[in-house]
Design an enzyme around this catalytic site. Sequence first.
Site, short mmCIF file in Angstrom:
data_model
loop_
_atom_site.label_atom_id
_atom_site.label_comp_id
_atom_site.label_asym_id
_atom_site.label_seq_id
_atom_site.Cartn_x
_atom_site.Cartn_y
_atom_site.Cartn_z
CG ASP A 204 14.96 24.66 -2.04
OD1 ASP A 204 14.82 25.67 -1.33
OD2 ASP A 204 15.36 23.57 -1.60
CD GLU A 264 17.12 29.15 -1.16
OE1 GLU A 264 16.97 29.36 0.04
OE2 GLU A 264 17.39 28.01 -1.60
O1 TEU Z 1 17.01 26.94 1.84
C1 TEU Z 1 18.36 26.84 1.44
C2 TEU Z 1 19.32 27.17 2.48
O2 TEU Z 1 20.49 27.22 2.19
C3 TEU Z 1 18.82 27.36 3.88
O3 TEU Z 1 19.15 26.23 4.59
C4 TEU Z 1 19.41 28.50 4.54
O4 TEU Z 1 20.81 28.32 4.65
C5 TEU Z 1 18.86 28.61 5.92
O5 TEU Z 1 17.48 28.41 5.90
C6 TEU Z 1 19.12 29.98 6.46
O6 TEU Z 1 18.59 30.07 7.73
C7 TEU Z 1 16.06 26.27 1.10
C8 TEU Z 1 14.68 26.49 1.67
O7 TEU Z 1 14.37 27.86 1.58
C9 TEU Z 1 14.65 25.97 3.07
O8 TEU Z 1 13.44 26.21 3.70
C10 TEU Z 1 14.92 24.49 3.02
O9 TEU Z 1 15.03 23.99 4.32
C11 TEU Z 1 16.20 24.17 2.27
O10 TEU Z 1 16.30 24.89 1.03
C12 TEU Z 1 16.26 22.71 1.91
O11 TEU Z 1 15.33 22.42 0.91
#
Ligand code: TEU
Length: 541
Positions: A204, A264
């Site tokens: 993540d 990610e």
């Molecule tokens: O997402 C990373 C992230 O950058 C997201 O906030 C993204 O910008 C946004 O969802 C786009 O709509 C990850 C996870 O996938 C997400 O579910 C988490 O909320 C986030 O990290 C924090 O851990």
Amino acid sequence: MSLDSQWWRTAVVYQIYPRSFADSDGDGIGDLAGIRSRLGYLAELGVDAIWLSPFYPSPLADGGYDITDHRDVDPRLGTLEDFVALVEDAHAHQLAVIIDIVPNHTSDQHPWFLAAVAAGAGSPERERYIFRDGAGPDGEQPPSDWRSHFGGSAWQRVDGGQWYCHLFAREQPDLNWDHPQIREYFLGTLRFWADLGVDGFRIDVAHSLAKDLSEPLRSQPNLDRALPLDGTDPLYDREEVHEIYRSWRAVFDSYDPPKMAVAETWHPTTSRTYLYARPSELGQVFDFSLLKAEWGRDEFLAVIRRSLRDHQGVGGGLTWVLSSHDVPRHPSRYALPLGVTPEDWLRSNGSRPAVDPAAAQRRGRAATLLMLALPGSAYLYQGEELGLLEVADLHEDDLRDPVWERSGHALKGRDGCRVPLPWTRGGPSFGFGPGGAWLPQPAWFAAHSAEAQAAEPDSTLNLYRRALVLRRALHGDDLSLDWIDTGDPELLCFARRNGWLVVVNFSARPKPLPSGRVILASRSLDGDQLPGETTVWIVRP
Ligand code: TEU
């Protein structure tokens, strides 16, 4: 199950959002036993692996991405024994298991953070996080202009004293990756789960761990999603982050077969994005450029071409994604007129404009068959195989995503793709579990339930099943793709090996069908015509 060391390069991975997949005990929250009970369905679907979004103990300020113990299971979802049993059963179904690792932050209820707050300024406990004195005469201003992804400042003050950094929700304090104990802890966490039998990790916010914390803190008022990055930004995609992943690779490679990993990163895809996928690091990185593209031939062609190019020379894997737990479901996105953002549409509860569900399905299915024919690995998000649309009309009182509050109610957030899955046409929660569901399910879920979809030969579920069988036979480990210029600016056409031809008609009008044997179509064919908004897979001798 026996996996070859490169299995992930062409794998189809199914993302499970555990709290919304299947509930075994009727508390309205999906759990590990629920997942276990549906492994037969996933094996029949034809995917190679499952990726579990966080199932760790969490106060759920951000759907489980706020973790209080990275080495345990949330009691509402099960126990470590349940987890081990799930991995064993998955392997017996020939499904590899990938889990989410969340190293950028913890929950604010994590024992480390509670200790840091209690210990006060200057304490070793605070060193694990990013605490700073505030600006202004009384320290009442945030230490820098950094912003939270969920809205507002990335700084929160504790008890009129210091401030801590949180790039996401206030309840998700960022860890200090300059601290050797944090590095050791995550190396140990990877080993912990690898020893329990998991096959890989999804990392993540992989590009944010290394930050430039030297004083004075540098200005960065922008979020990564809009930034061109060159390795020198104070918060995102810093060169030093790669050292961390080189140390993780040593852990992955100490297992046989080596564990896989996928990064990610949410910034715009460039050749730098693929650095995370170097074989000496994570091996794979999500390429979100296709997920961010609007429905249209030129944009799809441009992003696919660019990704194929950006990926070259790195030696890592290629990935494709259309939907996830973070974005509105792809059929709904594609049904919006160009220029209408999904955020605005959600804000109108899906009413402005009203989307045509038939058009959404046509385009969603066409895009899926395109994605599944691309070289590399594909990530599916639970429910897309049921043709689920975004649940756009969730009532404000039901919203759980922190984005809703932090954006001052400007953005509804991501709950609309996290509504618990419908398994049966009826029942208390459409078969999700013996009780209710933690987010309300709409009546139209009945027709999209796995039960209804399985019974209908041309359903989206059966299309995914057929596509995955054929993909397995045709795809191999070959990564080549030859673009074919049909002379028609509304068609996208490419050839894979063994005479596999893929044609997407982006227009609403039928087009002449190219010669060859049609083995799969995203919509019933009309004689020798390729209908509008349709993808066909053709085999030529
Ligand atoms: O997402 C990373 C992230 O950058 C997201 O906030 C993204 O910008 C946004 O969802 C786009 O709509 C990850 C996870 O996938 C997400 O579910 C988490 O909320 C986030 O990290 C924090 O851990």
